[in-house]
Design a protein around this motif. Structure first.
Motif, PDB file in Angstrom:
ATOM      1  N   PHE A  18       0.827  -1.198   0.000  1.00  0.00           N
ATOM      2  CA  PHE A  18       0.000   0.000   0.000  1.00  0.00           C
ATOM      3  C   PHE A  18       0.867   1.255   0.000  1.00  0.00           C
ATOM      4  CE2 PHE A  18      -4.218   1.464   0.433  1.00  0.00           C
ATOM      5  CZ  PHE A  18      -4.188   2.641   1.151  1.00  0.00           C
ATOM      6  N   GLU A  19       1.883   1.246   0.886  1.00  0.00           N
ATOM      7  CA  GLU A  19       2.752   2.409   1.006  1.00  0.00           C
ATOM      8  C   GLU A  19       3.568   2.629  -0.273  1.00  0.00           C
ATOM      9  OE1 GLU A  19       2.688   4.697   3.120  1.00  0.00           O
ATOM     10  OE2 GLU A  19       4.507   5.770   2.559  1.00  0.00           O
ATOM     11  N   LEU A  21       2.624   1.800  -3.231  1.00  0.00           N
ATOM     12  CA  LEU A  21       1.677   2.320  -4.219  1.00  0.00           C
ATOM     13  C   LEU A  21       1.444   3.803  -3.988  1.00  0.00           C
ATOM     14  CD1 LEU A  21      -1.181  -0.325  -4.576  1.00  0.00           C
ATOM     15  CD2 LEU A  21       0.295   0.533  -6.379  1.00  0.00           C
ATOM     16  N   ARG A  22       1.319   4.149  -2.745  1.00  0.00           N
ATOM     17  CA  ARG A  22       1.040   5.537  -2.379  1.00  0.00           C
ATOM     18  C   ARG A  22       2.147   6.467  -2.855  1.00  0.00           C
ATOM     19  NH1 ARG A  22       0.790   9.396   1.814  1.00  0.00           N
ATOM     20  NH2 ARG A  22       2.667   8.557   2.746  1.00  0.00           N
ATOM     21  N   ARG A  23       3.389   6.009  -2.671  1.00  0.00           N
ATOM     22  CA  ARG A  23       4.515   6.830  -3.090  1.00  0.00           C
ATOM     23  C   ARG A  23       4.759   6.742  -4.592  1.00  0.00           C
ATOM     24  NH1 ARG A  23       8.341   7.588   1.388  1.00  0.00           N
ATOM     25  NH2 ARG A  23       7.358   6.709   3.246  1.00  0.00           N
ATOM     26  N   LYS A  24       3.940   5.972  -5.252  1.00  0.00           N
ATOM     27  CA  LYS A  24       4.091   5.749  -6.692  1.00  0.00           C
ATOM     28  C   LYS A  24       5.413   5.072  -7.029  1.00  0.00           C
ATOM     29  CE  LYS A  24       1.294   9.170  -9.015  1.00  0.00           C
ATOM     30  NZ  LYS A  24       1.302  10.360  -9.815  1.00  0.00           N
ATOM     31  N   GLU A  28       0.815  -0.061 -10.473  1.00  0.00           N
ATOM     32  CA  GLU A  28      -0.368  -0.868 -10.155  1.00  0.00           C
ATOM     33  C   GLU A  28      -0.296  -2.262 -10.745  1.00  0.00           C
ATOM     34  OE1 GLU A  28      -0.787   2.295 -11.600  1.00  0.00           O
ATOM     35  OE2 GLU A  28      -0.886   3.128  -9.571  1.00  0.00           O
ATOM     36  N   GLN A  92      12.095  -0.635 -26.188  1.00  0.00           N
ATOM     37  CA  GLN A  92      11.910   0.825 -26.176  1.00  0.00           C
ATOM     38  C   GLN A  92      13.251   1.537 -26.021  1.00  0.00           C
ATOM     39  OE1 GLN A  92       9.098   1.419 -23.016  1.00  0.00           O
ATOM     40  NE2 GLN A  92       7.359   1.251 -24.403  1.00  0.00           N
ATOM     41  N   ARG A  95      14.996   1.658 -29.274  1.00  0.00           N
ATOM     42  CA  ARG A  95      14.444   2.685 -30.148  1.00  0.00           C
ATOM     43  C   ARG A  95      14.963   4.058 -29.764  1.00  0.00           C
ATOM     44  NH1 ARG A  95      10.149   3.019 -33.272  1.00  0.00           N
ATOM     45  NH2 ARG A  95      11.464   4.724 -33.930  1.00  0.00           N
ATOM     46  N   LEU A  96      15.018   4.324 -28.451  1.00  0.00           N
ATOM     47  CA  LEU A  96      15.516   5.612 -27.975  1.00  0.00           C
ATOM     48  C   LEU A  96      16.971   5.825 -28.367  1.00  0.00           C
ATOM     49  CD1 LEU A  96      13.963   5.854 -24.420  1.00  0.00           C
ATOM     50  CD2 LEU A  96      13.399   7.233 -26.405  1.00  0.00           C
ATOM     51  N   GLU A  99      17.035   6.798 -32.006  1.00  0.00           N
ATOM     52  CA  GLU A  99      16.576   8.175 -32.223  1.00  0.00           C
ATOM     53  C   GLU A  99      17.606   9.183 -31.735  1.00  0.00           C
ATOM     54  OE1 GLU A  99      13.753   9.279 -33.647  1.00  0.00           O
ATOM     55  OE2 GLU A  99      12.548   7.456 -33.808  1.00  0.00           O
TER      56      GLU A  99
END
Lengths: 109, 231
Positions: A18-19, A21-24, A28, A92, A95-96, A99
């Motif tokens: 939970f914590e 997730l909260r701090r991102k 998810e 990805q 690809r970067l 570019e």
């Protein structure tokens, strides 16, 4: 006693997730598996008879072996999820890199 | 006051030309930026041939990422307002004038399909229910009456631009719904204005029950997450 240990462990794991997730810090899609697992384990702890019946009907000799296999499957799922995501990120990244190299050339010309 | 119209696009080669034209007719003073989210079709070429600046992302990052790139562009080029318009033709540029005129110093002005019952919008019942519930929840959180929090037709002030170029939710529905919660948490003002939206020109929106139910579930997850997210 086992019930208490399980309950406490799951509770702290959920708080931890939970914590994060909260701090991102955790996305998810990765938290999803953890939360589902925790909820399943909670259900198993609260309804041990159902868990016992399920494990014997599936052919497991003991609850312990059932839990181990269950845990193993969860780990396999998580590692597969990570492998797939890693592959995507590598693509990805590549690809970067392409570019970026093109940009560097353009800025010098 | 300089206005940038940001059009996030993903495989909308069929409609983007008309959208650009529409904007040129009704908001001629605005600059236009198409943010191409790794389209596989000719979206970039169509936009470029219309003489419009295009941010061609090298791969798909999702509409939230595409919009954040647009906000970053706006910030770095000192635009004071950003108007988001979808590339599928649902948002009419003539209604953008309503947003611009009603701005009144609000940080985010949302064009809502459901604010007035005379604006008929065709969507499945489940989906409308989902939007209703979402809007009710967000209205409570942001303490202002909102009826269409999933609308991407919105005008952002320079404070909103500064926020969104740093932090814009990427997950589906997060870009429209969670962005409002983030903005509110930082003290930005939000208002909504009724507008009429068109049906999609090409392609079809998700109409079947399964997809709409998933939409509803997704909607609630977004609300819960937006409430627990910090900063």
């Amino acid at each position: 006693m086992l019930k208490v240990t399980m309950g406490v462990t799951i509770f702290f794991t959920l708080i931890f997730i939970f914590e994060l997730l909260r701090r991102k810090a955790l996305r998810e899609k990765y938290a999803f598996v953890w939360i589902v697992t925790a909820l399943v384990l909670v259900a198993g702890t609260l309804f041990p008879n159902f868990a016992i019946r399920l494990s014997t009907s599936l052919g497991f000799a003991t609850i312990a072996s059932f839990l181990m296999v269950f845990f193993g499957l969860i780990m396999l799922f998580i590692t597969m999820q990570l492998s797939l995501e890693l592959g995507k990120v590598e693509d990805q990244n590549q690809r970067l890199a392409e570019e970026l190299a093109l940009l560097k050339l353009k800025s010098v010309e | 006051m300089s206005l940038l119209v940001v059009i996030p696009a993903f495989n909308e080669a069929n409609s983007i030309g008309n959208v650009i034209q529409d904007i040129r007719i009704h908001i001629p003073s605005a600059s236009i930026l198409v943010v191409d989210d790794g389209s596989r079709d000719k979206t970039v070429q169509v936009a470029e041939s219309a003489n419009v600046n295009v941010l061609a992302l090298p791969f798909n990052v999702g509409v939230g990422g595409a919009l954040r790139a647009g906000f970053l562009y706006a910030y770095r080029n000192s635009f004071t307002q950003v108007l988001q318009i979808d590339a599928d033709g649902q948002h009419r540029a003539e209604h953008a004038k309503i947003l611009l005129e009603s701005a009144d110093g609000f940080d985010i002005v949302i064009g809502s399909r459901f604010a007035e019952s005379k604006n008929k919008y065709d969507a499945s019942i489940l989906r409308r229910l989902a939007i209703r519930l979402l809007s009710a929840a967000i209205s409570k959180i942001c303490k202002t009456k909102l009826t269409d929090v999933t609308s991407g037709f919105r005008l952002s002030s320079s404070s909103a631009i500064e926020l969104f170029m740093k932090d814009y939710p990427v997950e589906y529905l997060g870009d429209t719904v969670e962005s409002l919660v983030i903005a509110h948490k930082l003290g930005l003002s939000i208002k909504e204005v009724p507008v009429q939206m068109s049906k999609r020109e090409f392609g079809s929106p998700s109409q079947n029950v399964l997809k709409s139910s998933w939409y509803l579930v997704r909607a609630f997850l977004v609300i819960i997450l937006s409430l627990i997210h910090r900063k």
